[in-house]
Design a protein around this motif. Structure first.
Motif, PDB file in Angstrom:
ATOM      1  N   ARG A 276       1.167  -1.362  -0.467  1.00  0.00           N
ATOM      2  CA  ARG A 276       0.465   0.183  -0.044  1.00  0.00           C
ATOM      3  C   ARG A 276       1.117   0.947   0.045  1.00  0.00           C
ATOM      4  N   LEU A 277       2.156   1.577  -0.469  1.00  0.00           N
ATOM      5  CA  LEU A 277       3.124   2.312  -0.678  1.00  0.00           C
ATOM      6  C   LEU A 277       3.240   2.620  -2.081  1.00  0.00           C
ATOM      7  N   TYR A 278       2.700   3.993  -2.562  1.00  0.00           N
ATOM      8  CA  TYR A 278       3.052   4.457  -3.856  1.00  0.00           C
ATOM      9  C   TYR A 278       4.022   5.524  -3.929  1.00  0.00           C
ATOM     10  N   LEU A 279       4.612   5.474  -4.943  1.00  0.00           N
ATOM     11  CA  LEU A 279       5.496   6.160  -4.954  1.00  0.00           C
ATOM     12  C   LEU A 279       5.622   7.131  -6.198  1.00  0.00           C
ATOM     13  N   ALA A 280       6.194   8.528  -5.812  1.00  0.00           N
ATOM     14  CA  ALA A 280       5.401   9.126  -6.741  1.00  0.00           C
ATOM     15  C   ALA A 280       6.439  10.264  -7.328  1.00  0.00           C
ATOM     16  N   GLY A 281       6.502  11.123  -8.324  1.00  0.00           N
ATOM     17  CA  GLY A 281       7.584  12.397  -8.896  1.00  0.00           C
ATOM     18  C   GLY A 281       9.213  11.436  -8.335  1.00  0.00           C
ATOM     19  N   ASP A 282      10.231  12.557  -7.717  1.00  0.00           N
ATOM     20  CA  ASP A 282      11.521  11.847  -7.801  1.00  0.00           C
ATOM     21  C   ASP A 282      11.533  10.853  -6.776  1.00  0.00           C
ATOM     22  N   ALA A 283      11.368  10.515  -6.053  1.00  0.00           N
ATOM     23  CA  ALA A 283      11.099   8.990  -5.607  1.00  0.00           C
ATOM     24  C   ALA A 283      10.508   7.936  -6.183  1.00  0.00           C
ATOM     25  N   ALA A 284      10.393   7.920  -7.582  1.00  0.00           N
ATOM     26  CA  ALA A 284      10.524   6.847  -8.512  1.00  0.00           C
ATOM     27  C   ALA A 284      11.460   7.320  -9.856  1.00  0.00           C
ATOM     28  N   HIS A 285      11.635   8.617  -9.908  1.00  0.00           N
ATOM     29  CA  HIS A 285      12.015   8.238 -11.439  1.00  0.00           C
ATOM     30  C   HIS A 285      12.690  10.013 -11.354  1.00  0.00           C
ATOM     31  N   ILE A 286      14.001  10.340 -12.186  1.00  0.00           N
ATOM     32  CA  ILE A 286      14.866  11.334 -11.936  1.00  0.00           C
ATOM     33  C   ILE A 286      15.014  11.497 -13.873  1.00  0.00           C
ATOM     34  N   VAL A 287      14.953  13.059 -14.229  1.00  0.00           N
ATOM     35  CA  VAL A 287      15.746  12.538 -15.331  1.00  0.00           C
ATOM     36  C   VAL A 287      16.559  14.086 -15.698  1.00  0.00           C
ATOM     37  N   PRO A 288      17.229  14.128 -16.796  1.00  0.00           N
ATOM     38  CA  PRO A 288      17.983  14.785 -16.894  1.00  0.00           C
ATOM     39  C   PRO A 288      17.173  16.654 -17.225  1.00  0.00           C
ATOM     40  N   PRO A 289      17.987  17.345 -16.725  1.00  0.00           N
ATOM     41  CA  PRO A 289      16.912  18.073 -16.432  1.00  0.00           C
ATOM     42  C   PRO A 289      17.055  19.572 -18.270  1.00  0.00           C
ATOM     43  N   THR A 290      17.453  18.676 -18.894  1.00  0.00           N
ATOM     44  CA  THR A 290      17.454  19.201 -20.380  1.00  0.00           C
ATOM     45  C   THR A 290      15.828  19.432 -20.928  1.00  0.00           C
ATOM     46  N   GLY A 291      15.355  18.175 -20.167  1.00  0.00           N
ATOM     47  CA  GLY A 291      13.026  18.292 -21.303  1.00  0.00           C
ATOM     48  C   GLY A 291      12.604  19.069 -20.498  1.00  0.00           C
ATOM     49  N   VAL A 299       3.609  15.781 -11.292  1.00  0.00           N
ATOM     50  CA  VAL A 299       1.615  15.779 -10.985  1.00  0.00           C
ATOM     51  C   VAL A 299       1.721  14.705 -11.734  1.00  0.00           C
ATOM     52  N   ALA A 300       1.919  14.319 -13.809  1.00  0.00           N
ATOM     53  CA  ALA A 300       1.053  13.112 -14.124  1.00  0.00           C
ATOM     54  C   ALA A 300       1.130  11.572 -13.612  1.00  0.00           C
ATOM     55  N   ASP A 301       2.223  11.943 -12.344  1.00  0.00           N
ATOM     56  CA  ASP A 301       2.055  10.469 -11.698  1.00  0.00           C
ATOM     57  C   ASP A 301       0.567  11.973 -10.346  1.00  0.00           C
ATOM     58  N   VAL A 302       0.566  12.256 -10.553  1.00  0.00           N
ATOM     59  CA  VAL A 302      -0.419  12.512  -9.174  1.00  0.00           C
ATOM     60  C   VAL A 302      -1.663  12.730  -9.867  1.00  0.00           C
ATOM     61  N   ARG A 303      -1.814  12.933 -11.228  1.00  0.00           N
ATOM     62  CA  ARG A 303      -3.415  12.609 -11.786  1.00  0.00           C
ATOM     63  C   ARG A 303      -3.572  11.286 -11.271  1.00  0.00           C
ATOM     64  N   VAL A 304      -3.394  10.491 -11.791  1.00  0.00           N
ATOM     65  CA  VAL A 304      -3.034   8.555 -11.808  1.00  0.00           C
ATOM     66  C   VAL A 304      -3.439   8.623 -10.591  1.00  0.00           C
ATOM     67  N   LEU A 305      -2.245   8.208  -9.832  1.00  0.00           N
ATOM     68  CA  LEU A 305      -2.734   8.102  -8.470  1.00  0.00           C
ATOM     69  C   LEU A 305      -4.182   8.819  -7.546  1.00  0.00           C
ATOM     70  N   THR A 306      -4.420  10.381  -8.204  1.00  0.00           N
ATOM     71  CA  THR A 306      -5.877  10.616  -7.276  1.00  0.00           C
ATOM     72  C   THR A 306      -7.065   9.893  -7.616  1.00  0.00           C
ATOM     73  N   ASP A 322      -3.551  -0.320  -8.582  1.00  0.00           N
ATOM     74  CA  ASP A 322      -2.930  -2.473  -9.129  1.00  0.00           C
ATOM     75  C   ASP A 322      -2.406  -1.495 -10.381  1.00  0.00           C
ATOM     76  N   GLY A 323      -3.407  -0.809 -10.864  1.00  0.00           N
ATOM     77  CA  GLY A 323      -2.229  -0.561 -12.225  1.00  0.00           C
ATOM     78  C   GLY A 323      -1.463   1.004 -12.616  1.00  0.00           C
ATOM     79  N   TYR A 324      -0.897   1.478 -11.603  1.00  0.00           N
ATOM     80  CA  TYR A 324      -0.946   2.498 -10.917  1.00  0.00           C
ATOM     81  C   TYR A 324       0.314   2.808 -12.458  1.00  0.00           C
ATOM     82  N   SER A 325       1.764   1.478 -11.147  1.00  0.00           N
ATOM     83  CA  SER A 325       2.661   1.481 -12.146  1.00  0.00           C
ATOM     84  C   SER A 325       2.496   1.753 -13.388  1.00  0.00           C
ATOM     85  N   ARG A 326       2.052   0.042 -14.074  1.00  0.00           N
ATOM     86  CA  ARG A 326       2.071   0.704 -15.149  1.00  0.00           C
ATOM     87  C   ARG A 326       1.841   1.898 -16.188  1.00  0.00           C
TER      88      ARG A 326
END
Length: 385
Positions: A276-291, A299-306, A322-326
């Motif tokens: 029952r733990l769901y990771l969102a944002g930088d806790a789950a992924h980091i991207v180089p800031p160029t993009g 924000v996209a993670d939070v939309r799905v989790l909400t 159950d399909g949050y990660s996917r």
């Protein structure tokens, strides 16, 4: 104490999740290790995708964003003494970006949560997660306990949420880049109307902005660079060398009031959930800031989790949870690829030879001369649906 969702981290992901859940009638408590002042002053990303802007406006926290944010209808690619505009208004009509600092988003969300009676606890230490597969709860401070149905780990790359998952459950994918970004904020009006991405033989540079009076700049530097080794005069001289490469452009200078170095890396953990733990944002992924994808992915993670949590508490069905990660990872990997692509397109690498440099210029020529290639850049930059 008891709540439905315990949220760790009062960054954009945690605060937005708490606010959206409140609007669905779902209770939450936010635990943050830093002070409110620290969180509201912490400088991070400043480019908001169209979808992020739409989400904040629909959530009722976009008034100041619409009033003070800087909408942009394109970006500039500068290389080989030429300038090329990627025109969003032509290539992806109706979609754009808005320059509005992450700390401003945080201020807006904190104000909204407090006005609505939200429970945000700052300067909380010793947060620990327990019983993640059964009846989760959090402990913190001097023996306080928060029972909840779900925990949302929105506490960033160095937070406690991801390390609380047992060893062997998560698979980590990562890549470190052989350079970093030296970022500075300066009290000077921007010298360009839109973001300028510049490739030069001396390395990458980015001209951005935070307001009509504050400019943001980045320089490609070696990893481990000490900002103290870069006095203001050196920074301005290097920025001029890398940016003043087209006729008629002069870089305005001013007082530099903040310097920092950001390592460049890509990081993804799969899955983004455990029990029952769901990771969102930088806790789950980091991207180089160029993009410019970090905040927008959160924000996209939070939309799905909400949506998943709303379904869970309304119907008792855990199908969407159950399909949050996917659901999230499809977008995460698209953003990883785009960020890698932008990074390799514009930076110099120590291993580059003449052949590699010519390939890079050829790729840039294709992007700036092909409407199809430019459209691909534009639709990824403004954010996918």
């Amino acid at each position: 104490m008891r709540t439905q969702v315990g949220i760790i981290g009062a960054g954009p992901a945690g605060l937005l999740l708490s606010h959206l859940l409140h609007q669905r009638g779902i209770s939450s408590v936010v635990l943050e290790k830093h002070s409110r002042e620290h969180v509201e002053r912490r400088v991070r990303a400043g480019v908001l995708e169209q979808g992020t802007v739409d989400t904040l406006v629909r959530a009722g926290v976009g008034d100041r964003l619409l009033r003070e944010g800087l909408p942009h209808q394109g970006i500039e690619l500068r290389y080989g003494a030429e300038s090329h505009r990627i025109a969003f208004d032509k290539l992806v009509p109706g979609r754009s970006i808005t320059v509005y600092g992450q700390q401003e988003v945080v201020k807006d969300l904190i104000a909204a949560r407090i006005e609505a009676g939200g429970d945000i606890r700052f300067e909380v230490d010793d947060v620990a997660l327990h019983s993640l597969r059964e009846r989760p709860y959090l402990t913190f401070g001097d023996g306080e306990r928060l029972d909840c149905d779900v925990i949302a780990g929105c506490d960033g790359f160095h937070g406690v949420s991801r390390p609380s998952v047992p060893d062997g459950v998560l698979t980590v994918y990562e890549r470190a880049y052989p350079f970093a970004w030296l970022g500075v904020l300066a009290r000077v009006a921007p010298s360009a109307d839109e973001l300028v991405y510049a490739r030069s033989e001396r390395g990458f540079a980015l001209h951005s902005m935070r307001s009509p009076e504050i400019s943001r700049f980045y320089l490609q530097v070696p990893p481990g660079t000490d900002p103290g080794d870069w006095p203001d005069e050196r920074i301005w001289a290097e920025l001029k060398t890398r940016l003043e490469t087209v006729p008629g452009f002069t870089l305005a200078t001013g007082e530099i009031f903040e310097k920092s170095v950001t390592p460049m890396r890509g990081f993804v953990t799969e899955p983004m959930q455990y029990g029952r733990l769901y990771l969102a944002g930088d806790a789950a992924h980091i991207v180089p800031p160029t993009g410019a994808k970090g905040l927008n992915l959160a924000v996209a993670d939070v939309r799905v989790l909400t949506e998943a949590l709303d379904s869970f508490f309304a119907t008792g069905s855990a199908d969407l949870l159950d399909g949050y990660s996917r659901a999230c990872l499809k977008r995460v990997w698209r953003a990883q690829h785009f960020s890698w692509w932008m990074t390799t397109l514009l930076h110099t690498f120590d291993t580059d030879d003449d052949y590699g440099r010519r390939l890079q210029v050829s790729h840039l020529d294709h992007v700036t001369s092909s409407e199809a290639a430019a459209t691909t850049l534009a639709e990824n930059y403004v954010g996918l649906p």
